[in-house]
Write an enzyme that holds these catalytic residues in place. Structure first.
Site, PDB file in Angstrom:
ATOM      1  N   ASP A  21       0.842  -1.205   0.000  1.00 47.52           N
ATOM      2  CA  ASP A  21       0.000   0.000   0.000  1.00 47.52           C
ATOM      3  C   ASP A  21       0.873   1.249   0.000  1.00 47.52           C
ATOM      4  O   ASP A  21       2.067   1.182   0.265  1.00 47.52           O
ATOM      5  CB  ASP A  21      -0.997  -0.017   1.181  1.00 47.52           C
ATOM      6  N   ASN A  77      -8.601  -1.462  13.336  1.00 49.18           N
ATOM      7  CA  ASN A  77      -9.963  -1.514  12.781  1.00 49.18           C
ATOM      8  C   ASN A  77     -10.183  -2.762  11.925  1.00 49.18           C
ATOM      9  O   ASN A  77     -11.191  -2.867  11.240  1.00 49.18           O
ATOM     10  CB  ASN A  77     -10.247  -0.250  11.959  1.00 49.18           C
ATOM     11  N   GLU A 111      -9.959  -0.898   4.268  1.00 52.99           N
ATOM     12  CA  GLU A 111     -10.639  -0.394   5.453  1.00 52.99           C
ATOM     13  C   GLU A 111     -12.048  -0.981   5.556  1.00 52.99           C
ATOM     14  O   GLU A 111     -12.696  -1.227   4.532  1.00 52.99           O
ATOM     15  CB  GLU A 111     -10.752   1.133   5.342  1.00 52.99           C
ATOM     16  N   HIS A 143      -8.300  -3.768   9.350  1.00 53.08           N
ATOM     17  CA  HIS A 143      -7.873  -3.704   7.948  1.00 53.08           C
ATOM     18  C   HIS A 143      -6.661  -4.591   7.678  1.00 53.08           C
ATOM     19  O   HIS A 143      -5.876  -4.907   8.565  1.00 53.08           O
ATOM     20  CB  HIS A 143      -7.621  -2.249   7.502  1.00 53.08           C
TER      21      HIS A 143
HETATM   22  P1  PGA Z   1       1.249  -1.659  12.911  1.00 53.17           P
HETATM   23  O1  PGA Z   1       0.233  -1.458  11.726  1.00 53.17           O
HETATM   24  O2  PGA Z   1       2.066  -2.878  12.616  1.00 53.17           O
HETATM   25  O3  PGA Z   1       2.086  -0.412  12.897  1.00 53.17           O
HETATM   26  O4  PGA Z   1       0.448  -1.808  14.170  1.00 53.17           O
HETATM   27  C1  PGA Z   1      -0.582  -2.511  11.332  1.00 53.17           C
HETATM   28  C2  PGA Z   1      -1.530  -2.089  10.248  1.00 53.17           C
HETATM   29  O5  PGA Z   1      -2.124  -1.004  10.324  1.00 53.17           O
HETATM   30  O6  PGA Z   1      -1.727  -2.864   9.311  1.00 53.17           O
END
Ligand code: PGA
Length: 247
Positions: free
Chosen positions: A70, A138, A145, A140
């Site tokens: 992404d 959340n 999302e 995702h």
């Molecule tokens: P993080 O992010 O590893 O920084 O917690 C995870 C994500 O948002 O996919």
């Protein structure tokens, strides 16, 4: 399709080891594997462990292709916040992956057409062997999302407030987080041959349980891991699995 294999580990260091074991096994079986590479804090120890194993001659990453998961929209290529820059610092550079062995997402022009072409190119080159993913608070995967349907293609998205708040910890403050992004879709991700999800910390407790034990549906995009054809491994540390730090 089988249930995700859940590997619980005591802490972040053990998560890095167990995660690196999964990636190393993929590369040992398929030296020219196509690997989707998440940024985010959770896989960083795993990438450091992989780089250390490569330096020791235990893992050979010379033939793999790294695929960007992404990217934010609207940033200059040299902006400190690009996720590609983070991917380069944490994965591509330490593992000496460059040139045609790096597959990047389209960021400009006719994005719907370019994203559709990206998905076709991904399929034409044989799909994804392994997707290394983190889990958003959340639910995702990438920037898919909630709500996201399981067949969602690669596309431009608007980030939710939850993601913008969560991403503020990378760049300083909420105003520093772009509001739009491109993400590999849930559809192509779930078509991977294998998926490695890494989850760390008590803040992920509720969502990892919801994803693996709650209803499967668009409100928790990661729940679709339980309906993918991929061999799914979830490496989760004690704090995330139990909701508390080890005593
Ligand atoms: P993080 O992010 O590893 O920084 O917690 C995870 C994500 O948002 O996919």
């Amino acid at each position: 399709m089988g249930d995700p294999r859940i590997v619980t580990v005591p802490d972040a260091a053990a998560l890095a080891e167990a995660g690196a074991d999964v990636v190393a096994a993929t590369i040992a079986a398929a030296p020219a594997a196509s690997v989707v590479v998440a940024t985010g804090t959770t896989p960083m120890g795993l990438y450091e462990e992989l780089a250390a194993r490569r330096r020791s001659g235990l893992v050979d990453t010379d033939a793999i292709t790294a695929i960007q998961l992404d990217e934010y929209l609207g940033l200059a290529p040299d902006d400190r916040r690009t996720l590609f820059g983070w991917m380069r610092r944490s994965f591509l550079h330490p593992l000496a992956i460059e040139g045609p062995r790096v597959l990047r997402l389209p960021l400009d022009g006719d994005l719907p057409a370019a994203c559709a072409a990206f998905d076709r190119a991904l399929e034409a080159r044989g799909g994804i062997d392994l997707a290394i993913l983190g889990l958003g608070t959340n639910g995702h995967l990438g920037f898919n999302e909630p709500p996201t349907e399981r067949w969602a293609p690669t596309r431009a998205v608007t980030l939710t407030d939850a993601t913008i708040r969560a991403n503020a910890r990378y760049w300083g403050k909420i105003a520093d987080v772009p509001s739009r992004a491109v993400t590999i879709g849930l559809g192509p991700l779930l078509s991977a041959r294998a998926i490695l999800l890494v989850v760390s910390g008590a803040a992920k407790h509720a969502i990892v349980r919801a994803a693996l034990e709650g209803p499967v549906g668009p409100e928790v995009p990661a729940s679709f891991l339980r309906e993918s054809g991929a061999e799914v491994t979830v490496v989760v540390d004690h704090a995330a699995w139990e909701g508390e730090e080890p005593t």
